[in-house]
Design an enzyme around this catalytic site. Structure first.
Site, PDB file in Angstrom:
ATOM      1  N   ASP A  16       0.855  -1.179   0.000  1.00 39.48           N
ATOM      2  CA  ASP A  16       0.000   0.000   0.000  1.00 39.48           C
ATOM      3  C   ASP A  16       0.903   1.246   0.000  1.00 39.48           C
ATOM      4  OD1 ASP A  16      -1.770   2.018   0.496  1.00 39.48           O
ATOM      5  OD2 ASP A  16      -2.569   1.180   2.370  1.00 39.48           O
ATOM      6  N   GLU A  75      29.234   9.673   4.687  1.00 40.58           N
ATOM      7  CA  GLU A  75      29.350   8.271   5.075  1.00 40.58           C
ATOM      8  C   GLU A  75      29.211   7.394   3.827  1.00 40.58           C
ATOM      9  OE1 GLU A  75      26.060   6.664   7.490  1.00 40.58           O
ATOM     10  OE2 GLU A  75      25.264   8.687   7.528  1.00 40.58           O
ATOM     11  N   CYS A 107      25.551  10.114  10.210  1.00 44.29           N
ATOM     12  CA  CYS A 107      24.897  11.357   9.766  1.00 44.29           C
ATOM     13  C   CYS A 107      25.289  12.564  10.610  1.00 44.29           C
ATOM     14  CB  CYS A 107      23.381  11.187   9.796  1.00 44.29           C
ATOM     15  SG  CYS A 107      22.823   9.771   8.864  1.00 44.29           S
ATOM     16  N   THR A 141      13.280   4.461   2.183  1.00 47.27           N
ATOM     17  CA  THR A 141      13.832   5.684   2.793  1.00 47.27           C
ATOM     18  C   THR A 141      15.149   6.099   2.135  1.00 47.27           C
ATOM     19  OG1 THR A 141      15.130   4.576   4.528  1.00 47.27           O
ATOM     20  CG2 THR A 141      12.823   5.022   5.027  1.00 47.27           C
ATOM     21  N   SER A 148      16.976   1.420  15.673  1.00 51.62           N
ATOM     22  CA  SER A 148      17.597   2.713  15.345  1.00 51.62           C
ATOM     23  C   SER A 148      16.665   3.874  15.694  1.00 51.62           C
ATOM     24  CB  SER A 148      18.019   2.765  13.876  1.00 51.62           C
ATOM     25  OG  SER A 148      16.908   2.868  13.011  1.00 51.62           O
ATOM     26  N   HIS A 167      17.249  15.771  12.557  1.00 48.16           N
ATOM     27  CA  HIS A 167      17.800  14.881  11.526  1.00 48.16           C
ATOM     28  C   HIS A 167      16.638  14.061  10.965  1.00 48.16           C
ATOM     29  CE1 HIS A 167      20.000  12.000   9.283  1.00 48.16           C
ATOM     30  NE2 HIS A 167      19.571  11.002  10.041  1.00 48.16           N
ATOM     31  N   ASN A 201      16.307  10.194   2.329  1.00 53.19           N
ATOM     32  CA  ASN A 201      17.378  10.394   3.308  1.00 53.19           C
ATOM     33  C   ASN A 201      18.662  10.829   2.609  1.00 53.19           C
ATOM     34  OD1 ASN A 201      18.930  10.436   5.597  1.00 53.19           O
ATOM     35  ND2 ASN A 201      18.587   8.304   6.178  1.00 53.19           N
TER      36      ASN A 201
HETATM   37  N1  CAA Z   1      -0.999   3.109   5.686  1.00 55.84           N
HETATM   38  C1  CAA Z   1      -0.551   4.068   6.526  1.00 55.84           C
HETATM   39  N2  CAA Z   1       0.463   3.849   7.432  1.00 55.84           N
HETATM   40  C2  CAA Z   1       1.007   2.608   7.463  1.00 55.84           C
HETATM   41  C3  CAA Z   1       0.559   1.571   6.609  1.00 55.84           C
HETATM   42  C4  CAA Z   1      -0.486   1.859   5.681  1.00 55.84           C
HETATM   43  N3  CAA Z   1      -0.937   0.934   4.844  1.00 55.84           N
HETATM   44  N4  CAA Z   1       1.319   0.474   6.888  1.00 55.84           N
HETATM   45  C5  CAA Z   1       2.170   0.815   7.873  1.00 55.84           C
HETATM   46  N5  CAA Z   1       1.990   2.102   8.210  1.00 55.84           N
HETATM   47  C6  CAA Z   1       2.740   2.871   9.216  1.00 55.84           C
HETATM   48  C7  CAA Z   1       3.012   2.121  10.498  1.00 55.84           C
HETATM   49  O1  CAA Z   1       1.900   2.171  11.380  1.00 55.84           O
HETATM   50  C8  CAA Z   1       4.205   2.858  11.017  1.00 55.84           C
HETATM   51  O2  CAA Z   1       3.795   4.078  11.593  1.00 55.84           O
HETATM   52  P1  CAA Z   1       4.246   4.444  13.097  1.00 55.84           P
HETATM   53  O3  CAA Z   1       5.749   4.357  13.112  1.00 55.84           O
HETATM   54  O4  CAA Z   1       3.749   5.830  13.294  1.00 55.84           O
HETATM   55  O5  CAA Z   1       3.615   3.419  13.965  1.00 55.84           O
HETATM   56  C9  CAA Z   1       4.979   3.238   9.745  1.00 55.84           C
HETATM   57  O6  CAA Z   1       4.042   3.120   8.673  1.00 55.84           O
HETATM   58  C10 CAA Z   1       6.177   2.346   9.437  1.00 55.84           C
HETATM   59  O7  CAA Z   1       5.721   1.028   9.288  1.00 55.84           O
HETATM   60  P2  CAA Z   1       6.360  -0.187  10.121  1.00 55.84           P
HETATM   61  O8  CAA Z   1       6.289   0.109  11.584  1.00 55.84           O
HETATM   62  O9  CAA Z   1       5.733  -1.442   9.616  1.00 55.84           O
HETATM   63  O10 CAA Z   1       7.909  -0.124   9.780  1.00 55.84           O
HETATM   64  P3  CAA Z   1       8.675  -0.520   8.447  1.00 55.84           P
HETATM   65  O11 CAA Z   1       8.784  -1.979   8.333  1.00 55.84           O
HETATM   66  O12 CAA Z   1       8.133   0.231   7.272  1.00 55.84           O
HETATM   67  O13 CAA Z   1      10.125   0.056   8.766  1.00 55.84           O
HETATM   68  C11 CAA Z   1      11.784   1.635   9.370  1.00 55.84           C
HETATM   69  C12 CAA Z   1      10.297   1.406   9.113  1.00 55.84           C
HETATM   70  C13 CAA Z   1      12.288   0.730  10.502  1.00 55.84           C
HETATM   71  C14 CAA Z   1      12.026   3.076   9.754  1.00 55.84           C
HETATM   72  C15 CAA Z   1      12.568   1.269   8.063  1.00 55.84           C
HETATM   73  O14 CAA Z   1      12.143   2.111   7.018  1.00 55.84           O
HETATM   74  C16 CAA Z   1      14.061   1.399   8.201  1.00 55.84           C
HETATM   75  O15 CAA Z   1      14.751   0.473   8.645  1.00 55.84           O
HETATM   76  N6  CAA Z   1      14.644   2.572   7.778  1.00 55.84           N
HETATM   77  C17 CAA Z   1      16.072   2.806   7.834  1.00 55.84           C
HETATM   78  C18 CAA Z   1      16.552   3.131   9.233  1.00 55.84           C
HETATM   79  C19 CAA Z   1      16.175   4.512   9.681  1.00 55.84           C
HETATM   80  O16 CAA Z   1      15.894   5.388   8.914  1.00 55.84           O
HETATM   81  N7  CAA Z   1      16.215   4.719  11.019  1.00 55.84           N
HETATM   82  C20 CAA Z   1      15.899   6.015  11.593  1.00 55.84           C
HETATM   83  C21 CAA Z   1      16.710   6.270  12.863  1.00 55.84           C
HETATM   84  S1  CAA Z   1      18.453   6.033  12.531  1.00 55.84           S
HETATM   85  C22 CAA Z   1      18.917   7.497  11.738  1.00 55.84           C
HETATM   86  O17 CAA Z   1      18.223   8.469  11.779  1.00 55.84           O
HETATM   87  C23 CAA Z   1      20.209   7.491  10.994  1.00 55.84           C
HETATM   88  C24 CAA Z   1      19.926   7.426   9.528  1.00 55.84           C
HETATM   89  O18 CAA Z   1      19.848   8.440   8.861  1.00 55.84           O
HETATM   90  C25 CAA Z   1      19.731   6.095   8.943  1.00 55.84           C
END
Ligand code: CAA
Length: 393
Positions: free
Chosen positions: A38, A87, A119, A160, A209, A241, A279
């Site tokens: 979705d 990085e 970062c 991302t 993270s 960030h 990002n």
């Molecule tokens: N419609 C609307 N929203 C939906 C949805 C749908 N159909 N399906 C899921 N969502 C929402 C979820 O409810 C969730 O929202 P909340 O966090 O508000 O609860 C959000 O979408 C994300 O969904 P998931 O929880 O299922 O998570 P994901 O499997 O998509 O993974 C993530 C998310 C862990 C951030 C992943 O994208 C990731 O690993 N990203 C890279 C790491 C990262 O960016 N970390 C951030 C901190 S580290 C940092 O900042 C350093 C850096 O630059 C990397």
């Protein structure tokens, strides 16, 4: 007296700030379709709509040179230091800034260094630059942050991804923004996101993270307050960030204890560029700042909260204060042009490019010409990268 100390800014800060990004853009709806997910998971769940993509003839050096050129084209006077934060290093030994130094024709009396701490390193560079200019007020420091965020194809982190660079000129009596003297810091040895030297994609413990990010924010802000920093209600703008836009909303909610639609409105100006670039690692926070400044939502003397986070992890909370007349020195129109001029990329093409790597056999290879004007990576020869500046014909 204490109030005065809280207000105090260094007599140095940002004299110019300019953003560049990859020349291609991927619509996340296309990624969602391919992955049979979705699209709202990306647009609402993560807050992301597009990601910038670099062509084969673009990299952190070409984006960095494009970001810095508008700031130095009229004068390079006083620039005796170039700090390059990344990085996405292209060499284990040589600083990427040296190629930029040549492309920009900077003086040979300018030192060049590369900095790394995920970062966070752009903020380390900014801090070092401010200290240097305080000691040598007649000098300027060019800080450049440039990164390509890459994860494994089909991973949860893939939506991302993104890429971008920001160049920041630090000087005494800055024309745009002064840097606050108080800062709060939090560091801890954690494995939330890392990239061993032998890998082209980062490894990330995604959910962990986000937890460490928010913990660092709370503790860095606590340290900032303890050292005489400003209370939350003193800020007219917020830059956190931004690995994806939703993270900034979570950050604000963590500090304030709640998040309503008014808060989302205050945060939005700093998120506009991030939502379409993805990002940009080291550059992400300062691209957020450029987005906020370009939005026209701030006035002279307004204070902006800044939270820098680098996985691993080091984080810093500090503030900035706008200088009267700052609007005149922004690159807002150029930023709009750069975003609009990106070419749409199909998801299939994006996957092909994702798997492509710079040839490692040491032979001469010229790369397909995807960039019609500006800085480009022409090819490689003898394990050396070959760059060129293509002028508009
Ligand atoms: N419609 C609307 N929203 C939906 C949805 C749908 N159909 N399906 C899921 N969502 C929402 C979820 O409810 C969730 O929202 P909340 O966090 O508000 O609860 C959000 O979408 C994300 O969904 P998931 O929880 O299922 O998570 P994901 O499997 O998509 O993974 C993530 C998310 C862990 C951030 C992943 O994208 C990731 O690993 N990203 C890279 C790491 C990262 O960016 N970390 C951030 C901190 S580290 C940092 O900042 C350093 C850096 O630059 C990397």
């Amino acid at each position: 007296m204490i109030e005065k100390m809280k207000e105090s800014c260094l007599p140095v800060g940002i004299d110019g700030i300019c953003v560049a990004t990859g020349s291609f853009v991927l619509d996340l709806h296309d990624m969602a379709q391919y992955r049979n997910e979705d699209a709202q998971k990306y647009t609402r769940g993560l807050g992301q709509y597009h990601m910038s993509v670099c062509a084969q003839d673009e990299d952190i050096v070409t984006m960095a040179a494009s970001a810095a050129y508008p700031l130095i084209k009229n004068s390079t006077e006083g620039i005796r230091t170039l700090l390059f934060a990344t990085e996405s290093s292209i060499d284990q030994s040589k600083a990427a800034g040296l190629w930029v130094h040549k492309l920009l024709n900077l003086g040979q009396d300018c030192r060049v260094v590369e900095l790394k701490q995920a970062c966070y390193s752009a903020t380390a560079a900014l801090r070092l630059a401010c200290s240097h200019v305080q000691a040598f007020p007649e000098e300027k420091v060019l800080v450049i942050a440039s990164d390509i965020a890459r994860y494994e194809l089909d991973s949860v982190a893939e939506p991302t991804e993104g890429c971008g660079a920001v160049a920041i000129l630090i000087s005494a009596n800055p024309r745009i923004i002064k840097v606050g003297s108080v800062s709060g810091i939090y560091s801890e040895d954690v494995m939330d996101f890392w990239r061993p030297n032998y890998r082209t994609c980062a490894i990330v413990d995604g959910k962990y993270s986000t937890k460490i990010y928010l913990k660092s924010l709370k503790l860095a802000f606590g340290d900032y307050l303890q050292r005489g920093g400003l209370e939350l209600d003193r800020f007219k703008g917020f830059c956190f960030h931004t690995p994806f836009a939703k993270m900034a909303l979570k950050a604000y909610q963590t500090l304030k204890g709640s998040l309503d639609s008014l808060d989302e409105k205050i945060l939005e100006p700093a998120l506009k560029y991030s939502r379409t670039l993805g990002n940009c690692y080291t550059a992400a926070l300062y691209i957020g700042l450029a987005s906020l400044l370009d939005s026209g939502s701030l006035a002279a003397h307004d204070k902006v909260a800044m939270f820098s986070y680098g996985s691993g992890c080091v984080s810093e909370f500090f503030h900035l204060e706008l200088v009267p007349g700052f609007e005149k020195w922004l690159c807002s129109r150029l930023h709009q042009e750069r975003l609009v001029q990106r070419k749409q990329l199909s998801y299939e093409q994006y996957r092909q490019w994702h798997q492509w790597q710079v040839p490692q056999d040491g032979h001469l290879h010229y790369f397909a010409k995807n960039i019609e004007s500006g800085y480009r990576l022409r090819g490689v020869e003898d394990h050396k990268r070959l760059y060129e500046h293509v002028m508009n014909s």
